[in-house]
Design a protein around this motif. Structure first.
Motif, short mmCIF file in Angstrom:
data_model
loop_
_atom_site.label_atom_id
_atom_site.label_comp_id
_atom_site.label_asym_id
_atom_site.label_seq_id
_atom_site.Cartn_x
_atom_site.Cartn_y
_atom_site.Cartn_z
N UNK A 60 0.84 -1.21 0.00
CA UNK A 60 0.00 0.00 0.00
C UNK A 60 0.87 1.26 0.00
N UNK A 61 1.87 1.25 0.86
CA UNK A 61 2.81 2.37 0.94
C UNK A 61 3.54 2.55 -0.39
N UNK B 64 0.47 -1.61 -17.82
CA UNK B 64 1.21 -0.85 -18.84
C UNK B 64 0.38 0.21 -19.54
N UNK B 65 -0.93 0.08 -19.48
CA UNK B 65 -1.75 1.06 -20.18
C UNK B 65 -2.62 1.85 -19.20
N UNK B 66 -3.62 1.20 -18.63
CA UNK B 66 -4.56 1.93 -17.77
C UNK B 66 -3.83 2.63 -16.61
N UNK B 67 -3.00 1.90 -15.86
CA UNK B 67 -2.39 2.47 -14.66
C UNK B 67 -1.50 3.66 -15.01
N UNK B 82 -7.42 0.40 -6.59
CA UNK B 82 -7.82 -0.79 -7.36
C UNK B 82 -6.72 -1.85 -7.34
N UNK B 83 -5.48 -1.41 -7.48
CA UNK B 83 -4.37 -2.38 -7.45
C UNK B 83 -4.25 -3.02 -6.07
N UNK C 38 -9.86 -4.64 -14.49
CA UNK C 38 -9.99 -4.94 -13.06
C UNK C 38 -11.23 -5.79 -12.80
N UNK C 39 -12.34 -5.43 -13.46
CA UNK C 39 -13.59 -6.18 -13.26
C UNK C 39 -13.47 -7.61 -13.79
#
Lengths: 90, 90, 90, 90
Positions: A60-61, B64-67, B82-83, C38-39
């Motif tokens: 998380x950090x 690689x794309x969304x994040x 979300x991660x 993610x979903x």
């Protein structure tokens, strides 16, 4: 670990590690005293769960500080490949 | 899924899902034919491993794309939370 | 699977497998429709959990019937080594 | 743990626990020295893997001695329900 959140997360991580070490020592005693196998395995799994919770605290950090900073500074390749490895190896 | 890599990852994901569905149908047949429990469980676990590999394929694309895009666009809160949920629930 | 409990466990296993297959088909549709990564991953993990529950249903049946009979009939070597493999590979 | 195999398994389990404790202390030092989060998590997971191997050592002993003896002595209910719990909780 990131300097902004370092004190809190670091202190919490060290506190948890201390508890985990005590838990591990109690498993050692169980083995020495020939306690029932099933009970020993359940205690070992409790330690594994505690380590997983420690991982989440650190991850998380990492996400909120290192990853955000790395991606904003153009180090997305390093950042995303390190995260993928964390997902792969578990 | 991200549009840049969509075709490849999407095609690969659909291909894997098709194989996994076939694998699941073979487990159904094993149960119908009263096959040995141990063999059924090993096949079920092979399907679980295949789904985990599918997850990694999709997560790699997501990282690689969304994040990268989300964090560069100031949506780091959404992205990192979300991660973290993906790490928590497994 | 054991004949004494076969009908119930078999029927329940087939019922679960049918639900799991439907779940898998809904994941296929999510991928086809470019739903959010993610979903999709969360749905894939729900299928993995459902398969783990199926495994437990079958393992419970195996323990109470096959393992007990095997050990009482002198097949303990086969029985215990098969169980150890289930614990090793997961 | 069973008396027939006790010495060997017990000695091996204690040896592994000692190594695991050393590993945990090195993680403590990494946290104290503000080492990189990703490296800390990888070390924590290595400890979890080592504990899983310890579990298998103990479970193997349990299956070959306690379980076989329990089932031959009519304690199959206790024996199988304990094993199922090990499969359920992991």
């Amino acid at each position: 670990m990131d300097k902004r959140k370092k004190t809190t997360t670091k202190a919490r991580a060290l506190h948890r590690l201390k508890i985990i070490k005590g838990h591990l020592e109690s498993i050692e005693k169980m083995v020495e005293q020939n306690k029932y196998c099933i009970d020993i395995v359940h205690q070992s799994r409790a330690v594994q769960k505690a380590l997983q919770k420690l991982d989440l605290l650190i991850i998380n950090d990492h996400l909120n500080h290192c990853v955000v900073r790395q991606i904003k500074n153009g180090q997305e390749q390093k950042s995303t490949s390190e995260l993928l490895k964390l997902f792969e190896y578990r």
